[in-house]
Design an enzyme around this catalytic site. Sequence first.
Site, mmCIF file in Angstrom:
data_model
loop_
_atom_site.group_PDB
_atom_site.id
_atom_site.type_symbol
_atom_site.label_atom_id
_atom_site.label_comp_id
_atom_site.label_asym_id
_atom_site.label_seq_id
_atom_site.Cartn_x
_atom_site.Cartn_y
_atom_site.Cartn_z
ATOM 1 N N ALA A 178 0.827 -1.208 0.000
ATOM 2 C CA ALA A 178 0.000 0.000 0.000
ATOM 3 C C ALA A 178 0.861 1.258 0.000
ATOM 4 O O ALA A 178 0.646 2.173 -0.822
ATOM 5 C CB ALA A 178 -0.944 -0.006 1.204
ATOM 6 N N GLU A 179 1.844 1.318 0.883
ATOM 7 C CA GLU A 179 2.669 2.525 0.947
ATOM 8 C C GLU A 179 3.522 2.690 -0.305
ATOM 9 O O GLU A 179 3.694 3.792 -0.815
ATOM 10 C CB GLU A 179 3.554 2.533 2.189
ATOM 11 C CG GLU A 179 4.319 3.827 2.296
ATOM 12 C CD GLU A 179 4.830 4.161 3.673
ATOM 13 O OE1 GLU A 179 5.660 5.083 3.751
ATOM 14 O OE2 GLU A 179 4.415 3.525 4.657
ATOM 15 N N ALA A 180 4.039 1.592 -0.833
ATOM 16 C CA ALA A 180 4.870 1.673 -2.037
ATOM 17 C C ALA A 180 4.069 2.200 -3.223
ATOM 18 O O ALA A 180 4.542 3.092 -3.947
ATOM 19 C CB ALA A 180 5.463 0.305 -2.360
#
Length: 156
Positions: free
Chosen positions: A58-60
């Site tokens: 998700a963060e990537a």
Amino acid sequence: MSEPSKKFDIEQFDIPLSKFGFEIDEISAEKVSGHLLITPKCCQPFHFLHGGLSAMIAEALASLGASFTMGGTRVAGVQLSINHLKSAKTGDYIVAEATPVTIGKSIHVWDVRITKANDPDNPNHEARTLIASATVTVYCFHHGSFPEMVKKQSKL
């Protein structure tokens, strides 16, 4: 808006995610997507997809989208909220899609949905089950592009 990137080497920007076998399918200002075939190295001891890997995905994706949207500027995740709704296990095929909720000068908010293919024989089919949903807030720096920062830090 910038044209979508058709071919992307994730290892160039996110080595940890690439080590799990995650592949990027699309990068544009409107969407970042990718997929992963879950292997044992992606799982926690009970053989289900590790929640930390879902958070990393998700963060990537949100960070890649924010950087792409801002012309390659360096970014940093400042807040991540993720809900793990269903499980996925070794052999399952997952697809992750990040879309912008709001794009500001310095702050972006991205929605990330991670789904599992319902038909393992046809993983690209549209029939999928939502397994995780995340909201990621990203800060966009206004100096230096990400590739330039990598070169500077690695003394290349």
